[in-house]
Design a protein around this motif. Structure first.
Motif, PDB file in Angstrom:
ATOM      1  N   THR A  19       0.817  -1.214   0.000  1.00  0.00           N
ATOM      2  CA  THR A  19       0.000   0.000   0.000  1.00  0.00           C
ATOM      3  C   THR A  19       0.852   1.265   0.000  1.00  0.00           C
ATOM      4  N   SER A  20       2.133   1.129   0.298  1.00  0.00           N
ATOM      5  CA  SER A  20       3.037   2.281   0.291  1.00  0.00           C
ATOM      6  C   SER A  20       4.466   1.784   0.105  1.00  0.00           C
ATOM      7  N   ALA A  21       5.367   2.717  -0.140  1.00  0.00           N
ATOM      8  CA  ALA A  21       6.777   2.357  -0.311  1.00  0.00           C
ATOM      9  C   ALA A  21       7.643   3.553   0.046  1.00  0.00           C
ATOM     10  N   THR A  22       8.923   3.270   0.295  1.00  0.00           N
ATOM     11  CA  THR A  22       9.863   4.310   0.717  1.00  0.00           C
ATOM     12  C   THR A  22      11.147   4.215  -0.090  1.00  0.00           C
ATOM     13  N   TRP A  23      11.649   5.386  -0.527  1.00  0.00           N
ATOM     14  CA  TRP A  23      12.906   5.455  -1.247  1.00  0.00           C
ATOM     15  C   TRP A  23      14.077   5.622  -0.278  1.00  0.00           C
ATOM     16  N   THR A  24      15.202   4.943  -0.569  1.00  0.00           N
ATOM     17  CA  THR A  24      16.455   5.162   0.155  1.00  0.00           C
ATOM     18  C   THR A  24      17.590   5.206  -0.866  1.00  0.00           C
ATOM     19  N   SER A  25      18.728   5.776  -0.467  1.00  0.00           N
ATOM     20  CA  SER A  25      19.883   5.919  -1.352  1.00  0.00           C
ATOM     21  C   SER A  25      21.123   5.352  -0.681  1.00  0.00           C
ATOM     22  N   ASP A  26      21.991   4.750  -1.491  1.00  0.00           N
ATOM     23  CA  ASP A  26      23.246   4.233  -0.929  1.00  0.00           C
ATOM     24  C   ASP A  26      24.345   5.285  -0.917  1.00  0.00           C
ATOM     25  N   GLY A  29      22.142  12.268  -0.967  1.00  0.00           N
ATOM     26  CA  GLY A  29      21.224  12.986  -1.844  1.00  0.00           C
ATOM     27  C   GLY A  29      19.921  13.250  -1.104  1.00  0.00           C
ATOM     28  N   THR A  30      19.016  13.959  -1.759  1.00  0.00           N
ATOM     29  CA  THR A  30      17.752  14.305  -1.108  1.00  0.00           C
ATOM     30  C   THR A  30      16.566  13.933  -1.989  1.00  0.00           C
ATOM     31  N   PHE A  31      15.483  13.539  -1.316  1.00  0.00           N
ATOM     32  CA  PHE A  31      14.213  13.250  -1.965  1.00  0.00           C
ATOM     33  C   PHE A  31      13.222  14.347  -1.595  1.00  0.00           C
ATOM     34  N   SER A  32      12.401  14.763  -2.553  1.00  0.00           N
ATOM     35  CA  SER A  32      11.357  15.732  -2.220  1.00  0.00           C
ATOM     36  C   SER A  32      10.335  15.105  -1.279  1.00  0.00           C
ATOM     37  N   ASN A  33      10.108  13.799  -1.421  1.00  0.00           N
ATOM     38  CA  ASN A  33       9.205  13.045  -0.540  1.00  0.00           C
ATOM     39  C   ASN A  33       9.584  11.572  -0.658  1.00  0.00           C
ATOM     40  N   GLN A  34      10.226  11.039   0.380  1.00  0.00           N
ATOM     41  CA  GLN A  34      10.704   9.659   0.316  1.00  0.00           C
ATOM     42  C   GLN A  34       9.582   8.641   0.162  1.00  0.00           C
ATOM     43  N   ASN A  35       8.360   9.021   0.487  1.00  0.00           N
ATOM     44  CA  ASN A  35       7.240   8.080   0.422  1.00  0.00           C
ATOM     45  C   ASN A  35       6.393   8.250  -0.829  1.00  0.00           C
ATOM     46  N   SER A  36       6.835   9.112  -1.741  1.00  0.00           N
ATOM     47  CA  SER A  36       6.120   9.306  -3.010  1.00  0.00           C
ATOM     48  C   SER A  36       6.787   8.481  -4.098  1.00  0.00           C
ATOM     49  N   LEU A  37       5.972   7.698  -4.833  1.00  0.00           N
ATOM     50  CA  LEU A  37       6.525   6.875  -5.909  1.00  0.00           C
ATOM     51  C   LEU A  37       7.169   7.735  -6.983  1.00  0.00           C
ATOM     52  N   ASN A  38       6.691   8.949  -7.162  1.00  0.00           N
ATOM     53  CA  ASN A  38       7.224   9.874  -8.170  1.00  0.00           C
ATOM     54  C   ASN A  38       7.974  11.028  -7.517  1.00  0.00           C
ATOM     55  N   LEU A  54      13.649   1.158  -3.652  1.00  0.00           N
ATOM     56  CA  LEU A  54      12.251   1.403  -3.311  1.00  0.00           C
ATOM     57  C   LEU A  54      11.732   0.164  -2.584  1.00  0.00           C
ATOM     58  N   THR A  55      11.389   0.353  -1.313  1.00  0.00           N
ATOM     59  CA  THR A  55      10.967  -0.769  -0.467  1.00  0.00           C
ATOM     60  C   THR A  55       9.511  -0.585  -0.060  1.00  0.00           C
ATOM     61  N   THR A  56       8.706  -1.606  -0.273  1.00  0.00           N
ATOM     62  CA  THR A  56       7.290  -1.530   0.088  1.00  0.00           C
ATOM     63  C   THR A  56       7.113  -1.647   1.597  1.00  0.00           C
ATOM     64  N   ASP A  57       5.921  -1.305   2.045  1.00  0.00           N
ATOM     65  CA  ASP A  57       5.562  -1.576   3.426  1.00  0.00           C
ATOM     66  C   ASP A  57       5.403  -3.091   3.606  1.00  0.00           C
ATOM     67  N   ASP A  58       5.340  -3.528   4.843  1.00  0.00           N
ATOM     68  CA  ASP A  58       5.169  -4.957   5.167  1.00  0.00           C
ATOM     69  C   ASP A  58       3.679  -5.214   5.373  1.00  0.00           C
ATOM     70  N   SER A  65       7.698  -7.610   2.994  1.00  0.00           N
ATOM     71  CA  SER A  65       7.872  -6.455   2.105  1.00  0.00           C
ATOM     72  C   SER A  65       8.787  -6.845   0.949  1.00  0.00           C
ATOM     73  N   ASP A  66       8.725  -6.067  -0.115  1.00  0.00           N
ATOM     74  CA  ASP A  66       9.558  -6.327  -1.292  1.00  0.00           C
ATOM     75  C   ASP A  66      10.314  -5.039  -1.643  1.00  0.00           C
ATOM     76  N   PHE A  67      11.333  -5.169  -2.474  1.00  0.00           N
ATOM     77  CA  PHE A  67      12.088  -3.980  -2.876  1.00  0.00           C
ATOM     78  C   PHE A  67      12.603  -4.153  -4.295  1.00  0.00           C
ATOM     79  N   ASP A  68      12.974  -3.026  -4.897  1.00  0.00           N
ATOM     80  CA  ASP A  68      13.611  -3.012  -6.210  1.00  0.00           C
ATOM     81  C   ASP A  68      14.580  -1.840  -6.221  1.00  0.00           C
ATOM     82  N   THR A  69      15.592  -1.916  -7.094  1.00  0.00           N
ATOM     83  CA  THR A  69      16.607  -0.856  -7.148  1.00  0.00           C
ATOM     84  C   THR A  69      16.680  -0.251  -8.544  1.00  0.00           C
TER      85      THR A  69
END
Length: 196
Positions: A19-26, A29-38, A54-58, A65-69
């Motif tokens: 139902t939601s997902a969160t962006w992280t970086s290795d 850098g900065t995200f305008s909204n880490q919880n926005s898909l766009n 991008l990691t989904t909620d559990d 939860s699942d993730f993709d890079t």
């Protein structure tokens, strides 16, 4: 791909029980909204790669939860400086003081008002204007580096000052330009060619 200092819009999607997902970086850098898909992402490195995850909620139940890079390649923006304004006498040459940096590997000089360069691709080329007075705008333009960053340019103003050649005509008050020993003669000098 993105130029250093610029931002890109991400294009994440989720499905299934997420139902939601969160962006992280290795690599920061900065995200305008880490919880926005766009979300909009701005890297903090000048060149290299950043891996965003991008990691989904559990979701409830037994599914985890699942993730993709996605890999973001950051390119250095080319920079250029044509140097400070200069003055030159007509018919003479000056040495230019160009500089490039970032993703630029070479640059080329051009003029809006003629003249010649000893080497158009040398940052410290010698330039000889073809006008006798006035201004010339010289432009230094970088090459177009690989990746999304475009070539950049900078200008410098060259002021050409007319070089005056001294020339005077002298007229004696004695018609045959002769004088007796011990006498004096008066000469009148009239400057020409703009002299004083």
């Amino acid at each position: 791909e993105v130029c250093s200092g610029e931002s890109i819009t991400l294009n994440g999607t989720i499905g299934g029980g997420a139902t939601s997902a969160t962006w992280t970086s290795d690599s920061g850098g900065t995200f305008s909204n880490q919880n926005s898909l766009n979300s909009t992402y701005t890297p903090n490195i000048s060149s290299g790669t950043v891996t965003l995850t991008l990691t989904t909620d559990d979701p409830s139940g037994p599914c985890n939860s699942d993730f993709d890079t996605v890999v973001i390649t950051v390119y250095e923006i080319p920079t250029v400086d044509a140097g400070s304004a200069q003055e030159v006498c007509s018919g003479e040459s000056i040495t230019l003081n160009g500089a490039i940096n970032g993703g630029a590997s070479n640059a080329t000089w051009t003029s809006n008002n003629g003249g010649t360069f000893s080497n158009q691709n040398a940052l410290n080329s010698e330039y000889t204007p073809s006008i006798s007075s006035g201004t010339v705008i010289l432009t230094l333009t970088t090459d177009d580096p690989s990746g999304p960053c475009n070539a950049v340019s900078d200008t410098v103003t060259i002021t050409v000052i007319q070089k005056l050649t001294p020339s005077v005509s002298i007229v004696s008050n004695d018609s045959d330009n002769s004088i007796c020993l011990g006498d004096s003669v008066t000469f009148t000098a009239t400057p020409v060619n703009g002299g004083t």
